[in-house]
Design an enzyme around this catalytic site. Structure first.
Site, mmCIF file in Angstrom:
data_model
loop_
_atom_site.group_PDB
_atom_site.id
_atom_site.type_symbol
_atom_site.label_atom_id
_atom_site.label_comp_id
_atom_site.label_asym_id
_atom_site.label_seq_id
_atom_site.Cartn_x
_atom_site.Cartn_y
_atom_site.Cartn_z
ATOM 1 C CB SER A 5 -8.328 3.536 9.021
ATOM 2 O OG SER A 5 -9.037 2.677 9.892
ATOM 3 C CD GLU A 6 -6.131 2.955 12.460
ATOM 4 O OE1 GLU A 6 -5.830 4.152 12.630
ATOM 5 O OE2 GLU A 6 -7.310 2.548 12.364
ATOM 6 C CB THR A 7 -3.486 -3.827 9.059
ATOM 7 O OG1 THR A 7 -4.310 -3.508 7.934
ATOM 8 C CG2 THR A 7 -3.272 -5.325 9.126
#
Length: 283
Positions: A47-49
């Site tokens: 979902s996020e990096t």
């Protein structure tokens, strides 16, 4: 030319691996282009990096950029705590012991280090707007919306529509209609929808779910820091400033846990983080 960079994948808002919300952290990203960051975020497919950079503001310990597989975010909760955890584990030198100052798209965010190594970020201020412009029951496939509390859009750099439900069971039973749900998010101009309902007989006070549309499909976030920060500000606006705990991820067989603390120096969203992968990435 490619090089090896320190890389961690951590699990946020859980004390045991594989039960929270995963995050990829690129520890040294100062020479990466926007295109490379986007490509890495698409490749990790989380979902996020996050990408760690030297701070611009001298008050900050570091700067972070937060990417989803599709776009960059100015702020998000679980990337904030996950990045701080990864940097502490990597031996970052802090300006002030026991406190981390992160620079991101919305400015400076303070993170406290607890005695049990739990981390908590200060919830940014939120703009709250009551929302009554679209039918909710058809979008959620549920009639169990709590009519005694308002439905509100909360803007904290990322926008969530907060919908109170009559119970935790009602939160878990909701099976949104994808077409109607997408119409709802567009009408409300939000990134996602957070359902919340009261829990009884357990250590947590609320069951929550964070839902959004991605590429035409309904996606559920395992544990959501920004939405819970918005909920904390929502409850504060209703005159409620009692500390509480949240359970999230139940519908996904996760065991996400968050704490919300109202204090003189802010509203704090906290939880544990564990490292699952620790190594290098070649970019």
């Amino acid at each position: 030319m490619t090089q090896l960079r320190a890389f961690k994948q951590v699990d946020v808002f859980t004390s045991s691996p594989l039960n929270g919300n995963p995050l990829a952290v690129i520890i040294e990203a100062s020479d990466l282009s926007d295109e490379q960051m986007s490509a890495i975020a698409r490749w990790t497919n989380l979902s996020e990096t996050t990408f760690v950079l030297p701070p611009v503001d001298p008050a900050a310990d570091y700067r972070v950029r937060i990417f989803t597989p599709a776009h960059e975010l100015p702020f998000a909760g679980h990337p904030t705590l996950g990045t701080a955890h990864a940097l502490l584990e990597s031996g970052i030198a802090l300006h002030t012991p026991g406190k981390i100052v992160q620079e991101c798209g919305i400015g400076l965010v303070t993170i406290k280090i607890g005695a049990d190594n739990a981390l908590a970020f200060a919830a940014p201020e939120a703009t709250l707007t009551e929302f009554t412009d679209a039918p909710l029951s058809s979008a959620l496939n549920s009639e169990a919306i709590e009519a005694r509390l308002p439905v509100m859009a909360a803007d904290m750099g990322i926008r969530w529509l907060l919908i109170p439900m009559t119970s935790a069971d009602a939160v878990l039973a909701s099976q949104p209609n994808v077409v109607e749900f997408e119409r709802l998010t567009k009408k409300a101009r939000v990134n996602g929808v957070m359902l919340f309902g009261p829990l009884d007989g357990v250590a947590e006070q609320y069951e929550v779910r964070g839902l959004f549309i991605e590429n035409g499909s309904l996606v559920e976030d395992p544990v959501t820091g920004s939405a819970n920060a918005c909920l904390a500000r929502y409850l504060q606006a209703q005159g409620v400033e009692l500390d509480y705990r949240v359970r999230q991820g139940t519908a996904l067989q996760r065991a996400g846990r968050l704490s919300v603390t109202y204090a003189a120096d802010g509203v704090w969203i906290g939880g544990q983080t564990v490292t699952v992968l620790n190594g290098t990435i070649s970019v």
